[in-house]
Scaffold this motif. Structure first.
Motif, short mmCIF file in Angstrom:
data_model
loop_
_atom_site.label_atom_id
_atom_site.label_comp_id
_atom_site.label_asym_id
_atom_site.label_seq_id
_atom_site.Cartn_x
_atom_site.Cartn_y
_atom_site.Cartn_z
N ARG A 157 0.78 -1.23 0.00
CA ARG A 157 0.00 0.00 0.00
C ARG A 157 0.81 1.28 0.00
N GLU A 181 3.74 7.06 -3.60
CA GLU A 181 4.11 8.47 -3.54
C GLU A 181 2.82 9.25 -3.34
N PRO A 182 2.89 10.34 -2.56
CA PRO A 182 1.66 11.09 -2.30
C PRO A 182 0.90 11.36 -3.60
N GLN A 183 -0.36 11.00 -3.63
CA GLN A 183 -1.24 11.18 -4.79
C GLN A 183 -0.64 10.62 -6.06
N LEU A 202 5.73 5.29 10.26
CA LEU A 202 4.56 4.41 10.29
C LEU A 202 5.01 3.04 10.75
N SER A 250 7.81 8.03 6.48
CA SER A 250 6.69 8.55 5.70
C SER A 250 6.98 9.96 5.23
N VAL A 261 3.41 7.40 1.49
CA VAL A 261 2.22 7.34 2.32
C VAL A 261 1.61 5.95 2.20
N TYR A 262 0.90 5.57 3.26
CA TYR A 262 0.11 4.35 3.24
C TYR A 262 -1.23 4.74 2.64
N SER A 263 -1.55 4.16 1.49
CA SER A 263 -2.68 4.63 0.71
C SER A 263 -3.72 3.55 0.52
#
Lengths: 239, 239
Positions: free
Chosen positions: B87, B90-92, B206, B229, B233-235
DNA sequence: GAGTGGTCTAGACCACTTC
DNA sequence: AAGTGGTCTAGACCACTCT
């Protein structure tokens, strides 16, 4: 002969049509839909085709069916359902239902980043809502929620906000949140927030950025939450 | 007359039987199953009933179907599939595929807590595997993986571990991970790990505790990961 | 008893793959 | 051309709910 690019199976067309009716509010939450036979007659397809479309909508939690009673528009106002997207738990434990205190609520112009995520014009206004959520009387979460006024007119005029905002969205604005996208980070708690959560400065906290998606696929709400993870964890089951 | 308590719809019985065959390895990953007609004949039900069972198994990603070719046992060895439960993003942004370095691997008795989570006898042994995963040549994740030797005999004898362990589990041990449960916390990075991730002491990271579940419902692996983090990110997408 | 959804069957036609 | 899964139909019977 090859099929035209726009080809769709019958059941998919039925699914699209029924979904469109839900989106535009033709059928309201908790309302009883016509029976399979009636829908089949109206649309000129067989009962089995209607059933396939309905079952897919049930799988996506848009509808609920009860043998002997009928098919209903899903009402996301059950305890279990209100917290469908609330992922904070006690470690290996039970669901936590928080109490909520609103800190502030104000209108302002949408930021560039928010406008992009919400697909809004840069001139639009939003409500920024800050609130603290407590579990067992201990403050656990502080969150900032962004609500576009074009989607939620005068939402800041509500004197009483429910614990679960999604209920208000559905009942008052016909917005039914069908999915959310979360991005979870670990950060040091921002100085301004440490006091609200009774944490020392520099404490590691979960930062959860969320986009909430309406039944029609639009992102209608953004939120950023900071959570003490001393006593709580962000818990997910992936399949 | 009322139905006996043990009643199950035909398609559910077919589903259970076919699932059992998968679990016991009667059909192996990527193998072609008999056609709907043949299965229907063998089991003495109609082709439509077999289809309903097969479609449910497809929805649960146990099988894959291709029009004109047939029905196959799902092979979780595709790039996309190997990282189905990975999960970190990269951010977005896009999926990140990490490189992996093994730090250590050792056998020991299972701990009390692990035995409980893995449903093992307290006398059993496990392999504890430590590894660092890097993204763009920057160390990003350090993780500890617990593998019961009763489930993965001599797994520590493998000279080369693949980047995605789940592939090894499926190919060598017939273990197919069908779901995982994650608990995510924010913590200060443990002193012993700070160096491995090039982070200063006290950095928030995290901590992801995971239980991995086999096709037969057993928890077969535990892991604990610490992730910087700053850049990841954990997405998750929840529906 | 009437009406609903749930299951099961049988058969038709289609699109795709392989030979 | 033969075989596969995908769609669609029609009809039967069942269990459940409400009146």
């Amino acid at each position: 002969m090859s099929l035209s690019a726009g080809f769709q199976p019958l059941y998919k067309q039925v699914y699209d049509l029924l979904t469109a009716r839900l989106v535009e509010g033709y059928w309201k939450p908790s309302q009883l839909l016509p029976s399979e036979m009636l829908l089949a007659e109206e649309l000129g397809v067989s009962q089995g085709t209607v059933r396939k479309a309905l079952n897919q909508m049930v799988a996506e939690k848009m509808l609920e069916r009860q043998q002997g009673k009928g098919t209903f528009v899903a009402e996301h106002t059950q305890e279990s359902d209100l917290f469908r997207f609330f992922r904070l738990r006690e470690p290996q434990g039970t669901t936590l239902i928080p109490e909520t205190i609103v800190l502030s609520s104000s209108r302002r112009k949408v930021s560039k980043d928010e406008a992009k995520k919400l697909n809004l014009d840069s001139k639009e206004s939003v409500v920024e809502l800050m609130r603290v959520r407590s579990i067992h009387n201990k403050p656990a979460i502080i969150e900032k929620i962004i609500q576009p006024l074009s989607i939620f007119p005068d939402i800041d005029k509500n004197t009483k906000l429910p614990n679960a905002l999604y209920m208000l969205y559905q009942e008052q604005y016909g917005i039914t949140i069908m999915s959310v996208n979360d991005e979870v980070r670990a950060v040091e708690i921002p100085k301004a927030y440490a006091g609200h959560l009774d944490l020392p400065q520099g404490s590691p906290v979960l930062m959860i950025e969320r986009s909430s998606v309406n039944i029609d696929g639009r992102v209608v709400e953004l939120s950023t939450a900071y959570c003490s993870s001393e006593n709580f964890v962000y818990s997910v089951h992936l399949t």
